[in-house]
Scaffold this active site. Structure first.
Site, PDB file in Angstrom:
ATOM      1  N   GLU A  57       9.086   1.222  11.262  1.00 13.09           N
ATOM      2  CA  GLU A  57      10.173   2.163  10.963  1.00 13.09           C
ATOM      3  C   GLU A  57       9.554   3.551  11.036  1.00 13.09           C
ATOM      4  O   GLU A  57       8.854   3.970  10.116  1.00 13.09           O
ATOM      5  CB  GLU A  57      10.728   1.905   9.557  1.00 13.09           C
TER       6      GLU A  57
ATOM      7  N   GLU B  30      10.133  15.959  15.785  1.00 15.00           N
ATOM      8  CA  GLU B  30      10.501  15.757  14.389  1.00 15.00           C
ATOM      9  C   GLU B  30       9.739  16.763  13.531  1.00 15.00           C
ATOM     10  O   GLU B  30       8.509  16.791  13.538  1.00 15.00           O
ATOM     11  CB  GLU B  30      10.139  14.337  13.952  1.00 15.00           C
TER      12      GLU B  30
ATOM     13  N   LYS C  27       0.879  -1.188   0.000  1.00 12.11           N
ATOM     14  CA  LYS C  27       0.000   0.000   0.000  1.00 12.11           C
ATOM     15  C   LYS C  27       0.910   1.230   0.000  1.00 12.11           C
ATOM     16  O   LYS C  27       1.440   1.622   1.027  1.00 12.11           O
ATOM     17  CB  LYS C  27      -0.877  -0.017   1.255  1.00 12.11           C
TER      18      LYS C  27
ATOM     19  N   CYS D 219      13.474  10.332   7.457  1.00 16.33           N
ATOM     20  CA  CYS D 219      13.316   9.875   8.848  1.00 16.33           C
ATOM     21  C   CYS D 219      14.637   9.963   9.592  1.00 16.33           C
ATOM     22  O   CYS D 219      14.683  10.274  10.775  1.00 16.33           O
ATOM     23  CB  CYS D 219      12.795   8.455   8.868  1.00 16.33           C
TER      24      CYS D 219
HETATM   25  P1  NAD Z   1       1.929   8.476   7.712  1.00 17.09           P
HETATM   26  O1  NAD Z   1       2.023   7.650   8.913  1.00 17.09           O
HETATM   27  O2  NAD Z   1       0.863   9.499   7.635  1.00 17.09           O
HETATM   28  O3  NAD Z   1       1.706   7.566   6.400  1.00 17.09           O
HETATM   29  C1  NAD Z   1       2.545   6.473   6.100  1.00 17.09           C
HETATM   30  C2  NAD Z   1       1.729   5.417   5.377  1.00 17.09           C
HETATM   31  O4  NAD Z   1       0.726   4.935   6.271  1.00 17.09           O
HETATM   32  C3  NAD Z   1       0.985   5.922   4.141  1.00 17.09           C
HETATM   33  O5  NAD Z   1       0.991   4.920   3.146  1.00 17.09           O
HETATM   34  C4  NAD Z   1      -0.425   6.122   4.661  1.00 17.09           C
HETATM   35  O6  NAD Z   1      -1.419   6.017   3.658  1.00 17.09           O
HETATM   36  C5  NAD Z   1      -0.539   4.980   5.651  1.00 17.09           C
HETATM   37  N1  NAD Z   1      -1.564   5.165   6.677  1.00 17.09           N
HETATM   38  C6  NAD Z   1      -2.066   6.337   7.161  1.00 17.09           C
HETATM   39  N2  NAD Z   1      -3.011   6.073   8.095  1.00 17.09           N
HETATM   40  C7  NAD Z   1      -3.092   4.735   8.218  1.00 17.09           C
HETATM   41  C8  NAD Z   1      -3.864   3.856   9.034  1.00 17.09           C
HETATM   42  N3  NAD Z   1      -4.763   4.310   9.908  1.00 17.09           N
HETATM   43  N4  NAD Z   1      -3.658   2.526   8.923  1.00 17.09           N
HETATM   44  C9  NAD Z   1      -2.738   2.041   8.061  1.00 17.09           C
HETATM   45  N5  NAD Z   1      -2.002   2.821   7.243  1.00 17.09           N
HETATM   46  C10 NAD Z   1      -2.172   4.148   7.322  1.00 17.09           C
HETATM   47  O7  NAD Z   1       3.354   9.092   7.555  1.00 17.09           O
HETATM   48  P2  NAD Z   1       3.838  10.130   6.486  1.00 17.09           P
HETATM   49  O8  NAD Z   1       3.402  11.488   6.877  1.00 17.09           O
HETATM   50  O9  NAD Z   1       3.423   9.663   5.141  1.00 17.09           O
HETATM   51  O10 NAD Z   1       5.425   9.958   6.602  1.00 17.09           O
HETATM   52  C11 NAD Z   1       6.181  10.750   7.429  1.00 17.09           C
HETATM   53  C12 NAD Z   1       6.645   9.990   8.655  1.00 17.09           C
HETATM   54  O11 NAD Z   1       7.245   8.760   8.274  1.00 17.09           O
HETATM   55  C13 NAD Z   1       7.703  10.728   9.414  1.00 17.09           C
HETATM   56  O12 NAD Z   1       7.419  10.670  10.779  1.00 17.09           O
HETATM   57  C14 NAD Z   1       8.981   9.966   9.113  1.00 17.09           C
HETATM   58  O13 NAD Z   1       9.974  10.067  10.063  1.00 17.09           O
HETATM   59  C15 NAD Z   1       8.487   8.587   8.944  1.00 17.09           C
HETATM   60  N6  NAD Z   1       9.397   7.807   8.108  1.00 17.09           N
HETATM   61  C16 NAD Z   1      10.188   6.861   8.718  1.00 17.09           C
HETATM   62  C17 NAD Z   1      11.099   6.127   7.969  1.00 17.09           C
HETATM   63  C18 NAD Z   1      11.957   5.076   8.609  1.00 17.09           C
HETATM   64  O14 NAD Z   1      12.507   4.257   7.901  1.00 17.09           O
HETATM   65  N7  NAD Z   1      12.103   5.048   9.922  1.00 17.09           N
HETATM   66  C19 NAD Z   1      11.217   6.355   6.595  1.00 17.09           C
HETATM   67  C20 NAD Z   1      10.411   7.328   6.022  1.00 17.09           C
HETATM   68  C21 NAD Z   1       9.490   8.048   6.798  1.00 17.09           C
END
Ligand code: NAD
Length: 495
Positions: free
Chosen positions: A266, A397, A191, A300
């Site tokens: 992650e 963050e 997804k 991240c």
């Molecule tokens: P997000 O959590 O909003 O979304 C991430 C994914 O989760 C998307 O595909 C989204 O559609 C999905 N999602 C959203 N709500 C959901 C739910 N209720 N159930 C299941 N899936 C759901 O995060 P974002 O804003 O897209 O990304 C930014 C964050 O991601 C930052 O905090 C960043 O640090 C973190 N990040 C971490 C890593 C790592 O490897 N540690 C890498 C990249 C980003």
């Protein structure tokens, strides 16, 4: 350049790959979302509409899980480790052959400068290559046991694995999670993020061209609260890999707990680089800046905190400010140091943080390129100095191009500050004192520690993941293969 939704099959880099961007990829077939609904993707550099994507929902996730289950019972489930490795090897080759086009898609979709997007595409190929080579090198052990027994372990796939990825590094994150999961013989349901999913779709098309059996990789674009939630709570999924925010990660973990399946999280970070007086400052300088502003700070593992010892503090601030003044921001296709943020929403979040820094010493900002579109989601990179370690900008963050500099007296103080946030993803130490290097490496609370360098998320071979609110479980390297498999113990009584 933009992708016109009416002509997208002819005028866009999507046409190069030959898939329909408004479809899901389920059971080896491109098909519209079952509800027939679409979402629109935006080019963050210009605010223009790129194209329509499918708004997959629970029904599409269900179809994808069934397709993956079928693949596990048929072609893909019977593939040998050698065959899985050969498939990944072919896929890696195809990714390399399409680096330019993948980079163009990513630059348009994520707003990432083309050079960075190209590096991500090469990293995707590298994940395929690494896991191609590793597929037939993961094995169990024989175990000493009772007289008259032979005992051994088998490494087996979980079955159907769910992969929920964010928009900031789609190619790298898909490579590290889907690559490792396929190497271990799982069938995947991916997804991608609703903000950026074109390279996920292109990857599925390349996987099909590389000969992946139908159903082994399924991609369902859609909203997090719909498709994402449906995937993380589906009873047919045996493992979830989630990369994203802490709040969503907690929801995914709660869903996975209901089905009692393992989950890898992650999440975010507030990673520190610690510079001691004896460090090689010339070597450190580019890492200090780039690891904070790469991908416009939407990383991240961005190093958003720079801890600098007092003896070199003022000298280094001047050098950092000089670098910042040269950082240009503009359209991703212009390939400057920084592109836009992913969305108007993300820009507004970062601007709110910047306004909370009005009491701080803003020592440097970058420059906006003259041609940057007023509709692009641009934020100038900003450096704050003399920031108290407990300030909100030093604790939370931001996920934008903002770095804070914090002075410190000695090693103990540096450690207390570096470990003083709820996160623990990456840290680095700049010092030529070998004993201090080892002390700091052991005492820093982080999933990865770099000495005299900083690999923001880099290193296909290096296990990666966090402690604390940065998450748990490890991806990348061989370690990921253990996470994407389960161990079976067999004890044979033979007298
Ligand atoms: P997000 O959590 O909003 O979304 C991430 C994914 O989760 C998307 O595909 C989204 O559609 C999905 N999602 C959203 N709500 C959901 C739910 N209720 N159930 C299941 N899936 C759901 O995060 P974002 O804003 O897209 O990304 C930014 C964050 O991601 C930052 O905090 C960043 O640090 C973190 N990040 C971490 C890593 C790592 O490897 N540690 C890498 C990249 C980003």
């Amino acid at each position: 350049m933009s992708i016109n939704p009416d002509t997208q099959q002819h005028a866009s880099p999507v046409a190069h790959f030959g898939f329909d961007a408004s479809c899901c990829f389920i059971g080896g077939v491109w098909q519209p979302a079952s509800g027939g609904e679409v979402l629109t993707l935006e080019n963050p550099s210009t605010g223009e509409t790129l194209c329509a994507i499918a708004r997959g929902d629970a029904a599409d996730i269900d179809a994808a899980v069934i397709a993956a289950q079928t693949a596990m019972q048929t072609g893909w489930g019977r593939a040998t480790a050698l065959e899985r490795g050969r498939f990944l090897s072919r896929l890696g080759r195809l990714v390399l052959d399409n680096v330019e086009q993948l980079a163009e898609l990513e630059a348009l979709d994520v707003g990432k400068p083309v050079k960075q997007a190209k590096a991500d595409a090469v990293a995707l190929a590298r994940y395929c290559e690494f896991y191609a080579g590793a597929a037939d090198k993961v094995h169990g052990e024989t175990l000493p046991y009772l007289e008259g027994y032979t005992a051994f372990t088998l490494r087996e796939p979980h079955g159907v694995t769910g992969h929920i990825v964010p928009w900031n590094y789609p190619m790298q994150i898909i490579g590290r999670s889907v690559g490792a999961a396929l190497a271990m013989g799982n069938a995947c349901v991916l997804k991608p993020a609703e903000e950026a999913c074109l390279t996920a779709l292109a990857f599925a098309e390349l996987a099909a061209q590389a000969g992946l059996p139908a159903g082994a990789l399924n991609v369902v674009p859609g909203l997090g609260a719909e498709a994402g939630q449906a995937l993380s709570s589906h009873s047919g999924v045996q493992h979830i890999s989630f990369t994203g925010s802490v709040s969503t990660g907690a929801k995914v973990q709660a869903s996975a707990a209901n089905s009692v399946v393992p989950v890898t999280l992650e999440l975010g970070g507030k990673s520190a680089q610690v510079v001691f007086d004896d460090a090689d400052l010339d070597a450190a300088l580019p890492f200090l800046v780039n690891a904070g502003v790469q991908n416009a700070g939407q990383t991240c593992s961005a190093s958003s905190r720079l801890l600098i010892q007092k003896g070199v503090y003022h000298q280094l601030i001047d050098q950092l400010a000089g670098r910042y003044a040269q950082l240009q921001v503009g359209d991703a296709m212009q390939d400057l140091a920084l592109g836009p943020l992913i969305s108007a929403r993300q820009k507004s979040i970062v601007e709110q943080y910047l306004s909370q820094g009005s009491d701080l010493d803003k020592v440097a900002v970058g420059v906006m390129h003259d041609d940057a579109s007023p509709q692009g989601h641009f934020v100038l990179p900003t450096l704050f100095a003399d920031v108290p370690p407990d300030h909100v900008l030093a604790q939370e963050e931001i996920f934008g191009p903002v770095q804070v500099v914090i002075p410190f007296e000695d090693e103990d103080a540096a450690l207390a500050i570096a470990n003083g946030t709820p996160y623990g993803l990456v840290a680095s130490v700049w010092t030529n004192d070998g004993a201090r290097q080892m002390r700091m490496a052991k005492a820093l609370r982080a999933g990865q520690v770099f000495i005299n360098n900083y690999g923001a998320g880099g290193g296909v071979e290096l296990p990666f993941g966090g402690v604390g609110k940065s998450g748990h479980g490890r991806e990348k390297g061989f370690e990921a293969l253990y996470g994407f498999s389960c161990l079976k113990t067999v004890a044979v009584s033979h007298g």
